[in-house]
Scaffold this active site. Sequence first.
Site, PDB file in Angstrom:
ATOM      1  N   LYS A  89       0.825  -1.236   0.000  1.00  0.00           N
ATOM      2  CA  LYS A  89       0.000   0.000   0.000  1.00  0.00           C
ATOM      3  C   LYS A  89       0.842   1.262   0.000  1.00  0.00           C
ATOM      4  CE  LYS A  89       0.511  -2.004   4.028  1.00  0.00           C
ATOM      5  NZ  LYS A  89       0.253  -3.318   4.544  1.00  0.00           N
ATOM      6  N   GLU A 174       3.517  -4.018  10.377  1.00  0.00           N
ATOM      7  CA  GLU A 174       4.524  -3.625   9.403  1.00  0.00           C
ATOM      8  C   GLU A 174       5.915  -3.809  10.018  1.00  0.00           C
ATOM      9  OE1 GLU A 174       3.584  -2.492   6.158  1.00  0.00           O
ATOM     10  OE2 GLU A 174       1.821  -3.399   7.040  1.00  0.00           O
ATOM     11  N   LYS A 189      -4.119   3.350   2.800  1.00  0.00           N
ATOM     12  CA  LYS A 189      -5.226   2.498   2.337  1.00  0.00           C
ATOM     13  C   LYS A 189      -6.463   3.338   2.031  1.00  0.00           C
ATOM     14  CE  LYS A 189      -3.668  -1.625   4.837  1.00  0.00           C
ATOM     15  NZ  LYS A 189      -3.689  -2.334   6.117  1.00  0.00           N
TER      16      LYS A 189
HETATM   17  N1  HSE Z   1       0.168  -4.049   8.949  1.00  0.00           N
HETATM   18  C1  HSE Z   1      -0.998  -4.221   8.149  1.00  0.00           C
HETATM   19  C2  HSE Z   1      -2.198  -4.393   9.067  1.00  0.00           C
HETATM   20  C3  HSE Z   1      -0.837  -5.405   7.247  1.00  0.00           C
HETATM   21  O1  HSE Z   1      -1.998  -4.663  10.247  1.00  0.00           O
HETATM   22  O2  HSE Z   1      -3.335  -4.238   8.610  1.00  0.00           O
HETATM   23  C4  HSE Z   1      -1.926  -5.566   6.225  1.00  0.00           C
HETATM   24  O3  HSE Z   1      -2.010  -4.462   5.371  1.00  0.00           O
END
Ligand code: HSE
Length: 387
Positions: A89, A174, A189
């Site tokens: 993203k 992440e 997002k």
């Molecule tokens: N780190 C992101 C989350 C991973 O926790 O939604 C998925 O995009």
Amino acid sequence: MKIAILGFGVVGRGAYEAILHHACGVQVKRILDLRVPEGMEDVVTTDYNTILNDPEIEAVAEAIGGLHPAYEYITRAIDAGKHVVSANKHLICHYYRDLHERAAARGVDLRFTPSVGGGIPWLMNLRRTKRCDRILSLCGIMNGTTNYILDSMLTRGIDFSDALKEAQALGYAEADPSADIDGLDVQRKCAISASIAFDAVLTEEDVPTFGIRHITKEDVARFDAMGYVCKLMAFAEERDGRITASVEPYLLPKTATEGAVRTNFNCITLVGERVGRLSFIGQGAGSAPTGMALAEDLIDIATANGKTPVSLTPAVIDGTIRPHMYYVRTSAKLPSACILHRMEQAIITKPMTPADIHALYTTIQATDPDAFIAGLDPDVASDARLC
Ligand code: HSE
């Protein structure tokens, strides 16, 4: 269709497993990774040119994450005439226009369903709905890590830091979890979703964002006692060609659809002029769900399924569209003009725009860096106890 997977981490492995067990006309010929696992020497390579120069490989699936070298890998694949799918993203949001223009110029497909909502077929259904409807707004929970943290703090009474450690161990967070807890992951997002929904390109800067870094167990318990639950929510709305978008912790009644979303699940809703409200709920992070969504995009390319046009017009942003009240827990002294109601350790503000509340937060931070802010859902804002 023969493909290559770039990156054999959480998402890359998930995609590999999904394709292995449900091929549907897609075959993994190569995997690019720095480490070559034992027994996979025939498939895994450390040399990207092996993939780029292989005319049999028609598509690459990017699961590396981050901006670089993922951007260079993707653009070189497009220039070589290969289709691209990506779960990234950050990259898709940052290079939205550039990547779409390159793919269109080269006549290849660019898909990124797993970049928003993990395993939820959200973006592809947003595109699908748009074919014969106008999207009025979208909102929802778009981050698995923060939902896991908020849910664990509420249902198990554990500390923020312990819940974050669990989310990291489960492969939801992440590489740098600041992107999750400061709301940047949802900001990206939200921008990607709104760009598709409203045929206008939004950048990260177009989405004013608060995260959940400073929420405490006491905040969560106070909301719970009042019948509310806090969720990190994205919002985007279009009116007469003007768009507003934001990301913020948000207080909802426990009975709201989003209020009941547990663990790493996401819940994303569109409101269409004809179809009304459509909500999509599922695992928003994790190896198997996100990898499966990456595999689905590859299968859609292989079967020429669901290709839709993309508009690259810049968005006209109007932050005055959706003013609302906020909960502000702070020890800082606040201007009385913005206060509607005082609580024991917090205040409820009068309705404010994103620009107003961000300006207030900047002032607060100078004396109280741990202050916490959450927007109020209309059902919460109408609670007589808060007026
Ligand atoms: N780190 C992101 C989350 C991973 O926790 O939604 C998925 O995009």
